[in-house]
Enzyme design. Structure first.
Site, PDB file in Angstrom:
ATOM      1  N   VAL A 170      -3.587   7.456   5.997  1.00 37.25           N
ATOM      2  CA  VAL A 170      -4.384   8.023   7.237  1.00 37.25           C
ATOM      3  C   VAL A 170      -3.637   7.854   8.547  1.00 37.25           C
ATOM      4  O   VAL A 170      -3.771   8.866   9.379  1.00 37.25           O
ATOM      5  CB  VAL A 170      -5.938   7.386   7.286  1.00 37.25           C
ATOM      6  N   ASP A 185       1.603  -8.077  13.667  1.00 33.96           N
ATOM      7  CA  ASP A 185       1.277  -8.937  12.575  1.00 33.96           C
ATOM      8  C   ASP A 185      -0.084  -9.011  12.348  1.00 33.96           C
ATOM      9  O   ASP A 185      -0.871  -9.787  13.152  1.00 33.96           O
ATOM     10  CB  ASP A 185       1.994  -9.937  12.517  1.00 33.96           C
ATOM     11  N   LEU A 186      -0.875  -8.312  11.577  1.00 33.41           N
ATOM     12  CA  LEU A 186      -2.230  -8.249  11.485  1.00 33.41           C
ATOM     13  C   LEU A 186      -2.871  -9.850  10.895  1.00 33.41           C
ATOM     14  O   LEU A 186      -4.046  -9.779  10.978  1.00 33.41           O
ATOM     15  CB  LEU A 186      -2.891  -7.224  10.515  1.00 33.41           C
ATOM     16  N   TYR A 225     -11.237  -7.112  -3.221  1.00 35.28           N
ATOM     17  CA  TYR A 225     -11.048  -6.201  -2.038  1.00 35.28           C
ATOM     18  C   TYR A 225     -12.382  -5.643  -1.452  1.00 35.28           C
ATOM     19  O   TYR A 225     -12.393  -5.619  -0.075  1.00 35.28           O
ATOM     20  CB  TYR A 225     -10.403  -4.781  -2.776  1.00 35.28           C
ATOM     21  N   TRP A 251     -11.205   7.344  -2.360  1.00 35.11           N
ATOM     22  CA  TRP A 251     -10.426   8.034  -3.313  1.00 35.11           C
ATOM     23  C   TRP A 251      -9.430   8.905  -2.524  1.00 35.11           C
ATOM     24  O   TRP A 251      -9.206  10.174  -2.570  1.00 35.11           O
ATOM     25  CB  TRP A 251     -11.062   9.121  -4.332  1.00 35.11           C
TER      26      TRP A 251
END
Length: 298
Positions: A12, A36-37, A127, A152
């Site tokens: 995205v 850096d997340l 997740y 998806w």
């Protein structure tokens, strides 16, 4: 209008860059190499020190390795839960609005109808649980944010079902594809357009926050999705494998998947005028593009 985006290299995120440019929207896209997340201070600084004129922040970054998340729970939660919470808090402090992308995996897949935004959530794995925690943190910290659930996702770049099928078409004569999990394929570019439409609406007239669903307009199983891909691929002169329907039990994975991932997108249409994505039209265009790339490499 100016947007700050996390997740520049994802499906995205990459689509956002090109589509924002085409619309004349200034987009500052940050990759994980830049921020850096896993470091809250770095995230907060990126938002707090963003250039003047930024009116919205978009989080298109995520830990999306569904199976690997089962063995990497801490990392999944750091990226999917803690990072968006920090983003939402920083947005609230700066007075800018926030869009956070989430997933159909917050549901357990037992519903007999498409899932609405207010349906009970019950993720089946790490997740989904980490993404659900991220949703809760975002809306608690910045209630005017939008959590945009999708499903998806596919495109011509990154790792996704479309590219996997095209690769396997050149390697195998027969494929077994799961036929008892159902969802709505969603083009990454359509998600990018939906996000840009929302931010444009905010800039011009405002709009509500909360949870919204955005996905493809037609539900299929993974086997049916593969059939559509190979129908297009064969029409372009490429060999395709025979596809055989198999059950989930025939293709065991570390993480359990929801059997029903179909999302009801009517709330987004009602509030923002954004319709579910015509994924079959986009799929035809994408297979054509991938065919050209394949022909050039041969």
């Amino acid at each position: 209008m100016k947007i700050l985006q996390f997740g520049a290299t994802g499906q995205v995120g990459r689509e956002m860059i090109g589509r924002a440019h085409a619309r004349g929207i200034e987009l500052i896209a940050l990759s994980r190499d830049q921020v850096d997340l896993s470091q809250p201070d770095a995230i907060a600084a990126a938002i707090g020190n963003a250039p003047d004129g930024v009116t919205a922040v978009v989080n298109a970054a995520a830990y999306t390795a569904v199976d690997a998340a089962e063995d990497n729970e801490a990392e999944a939660y750091a990226i999917n839960a803690e990072a968006p919470l920090v983003m939402a808090r920083a947005c609230a402090e700066r007075g800018v609005r926030f869009i956070h992308l989430s997933t159909d995996y917050v549901f357990d897949g037992t519903s007999s109808r498409p899932y609405r935004e207010d349906d009970p959530v019950c993720p089946l794995g790490v997740y989904g649980r980490s993404k659900l925690a991220g949703e809760a943190g975002v809306l608690a910290s910045a209630p005017d944010s939008i959590v945009l659930r999708t499903a998806w996702v596919f495109s011509t770049h990154g790792k996704n079902f479309l590219k996997t099928m095209i690769r396997l078409a050149g390697e195998r004569s027969t494929l077994g594809i799961v036929d008892d999990q159902r969802g709505c394929p969603t083009p990454a570019g359509a998600i990018a357009d939906a996000v840009l439409d929302i931010v444009t609406r905010w800039d011009e007239a405002g709009g509500p926050g909360g949870i919204y669903h955005f996905a493809g307009d037609t539900a299929v199983t993974w086997r049916e999705f593969a059939d559509r891909i190979f129908l297009n691929w064969a029409s372009l002169g490429h060999p395709v494998p025979e596809v055989k329907a198999i059950g989930t039990e025939d293709f065991p994975t570390p993480a359990e998947r929801p059997a029903n991932s179909v999302l009801d997108c009517s709330r987004l249409l009602r509030d923002y005028g954004i319709r579910a994505a015509d994924w079959q039209g986009d799929l035809e265009q994408m297979t054509g593009h991938l065919s050209q790339l394949t022909n050039r490499s041969e």
